[in-house]
Design a protein around this motif. Structure first.
Motif, mmCIF file in Angstrom:
data_model
loop_
_atom_site.group_PDB
_atom_site.id
_atom_site.type_symbol
_atom_site.label_atom_id
_atom_site.label_comp_id
_atom_site.label_asym_id
_atom_site.label_seq_id
_atom_site.Cartn_x
_atom_site.Cartn_y
_atom_site.Cartn_z
ATOM 1 N N CYS A 165 0.840 -1.195 0.000
ATOM 2 C CA CYS A 165 0.000 0.000 0.000
ATOM 3 C C CYS A 165 0.879 1.251 0.000
ATOM 4 N N THR A 167 -2.458 5.807 2.085
ATOM 5 C CA THR A 167 -3.631 5.072 1.600
ATOM 6 C C THR A 167 -4.308 4.386 2.774
ATOM 7 N N GLY A 226 -5.373 1.550 3.683
ATOM 8 C CA GLY A 226 -5.296 0.173 3.230
ATOM 9 C C GLY A 226 -4.377 -0.634 4.123
ATOM 10 N N GLN A 270 -7.555 -1.906 0.089
ATOM 11 C CA GLN A 270 -8.137 -0.642 0.528
ATOM 12 C C GLN A 270 -9.499 -0.978 1.116
#
Length: 168
Positions: free
Chosen positions: A57, A61, A63, A73
């Motif tokens: 990731c 992000t 995620g 995500q």
């Protein structure tokens, strides 16, 4: 003054005895149900996967990097802190999985989550690690989570230990 027949008195005593026994049995069943709950050592996080991309990731992000490596995500999910019990199960393909019996409001929350994620993935996360990210074929309403991922028996037993801190 008229005396009650012995059969009426005997029937009243019998009814009172049966009611007392029913209350006692109910108390034992409730106590047993409460004792069978297992507090998880590490919360089990179940996140809807909005998007999966190959590789780690990127910074910033929302995620979680999975073991493939892949970036999952995710959106708001549910947190499970206690279960009715855990069990290692052998699956049809010879691998093993971990079965968790959900209790209380987690049962309904999981059913809602799987209903909403039908045809999509759910990331199963412990700590900051994606354990598996199965596709949801159909809503799961029976209150049982089966975590699979082609685990060996030892892997599945370790996962139970990680989840429960050795209490199952």
């Amino acid at each position: 003054m008229r005396r009650q027949p012995k059969t009426t008195l005997l029937a009243a005593i019998l009814v009172i005895g049966l009611c007392s026994a029913a209350v006692a049995v109910s108390g034992v069943l409730v106590a047993a149900a409460r004792q069978s709950r297992v507090e998880l050592a590490a919360p089990l996080l179940l996140y809807p996967v909005a998007q999966r991309t190959n590789g780690a990731c990127p910074a910033g992000t929302r995620g979680i990097t999975g073991p493939e490596p892949a970036c999952y995500q995710v959106t708001e999910g549910i947190v499970i802190r206690r279960v009715g019990g855990t069990e290692v199960r052998e699956l049809r393909d010879g691998s093993h999985g971990v079965s968790l019996r959900l209790v209380g409001p987690d049962r309904a929350a999981f059913a809602d989550l799987t209903r909403a994620q039908r045809g999509r993935q759910i990331a199963v996360v412990i700590g900051d690690q994606v354990i598996t990210a199965p596709w949801v074929d159909a809503p799961i309403t029976g209150g049982e989570v089966l975590i699979t991922g082609r685990f060996t028996r030892a892997d599945a037993q370790k996962l139970v230990g990680d989840l429960t801190g050795g209490r199952s």
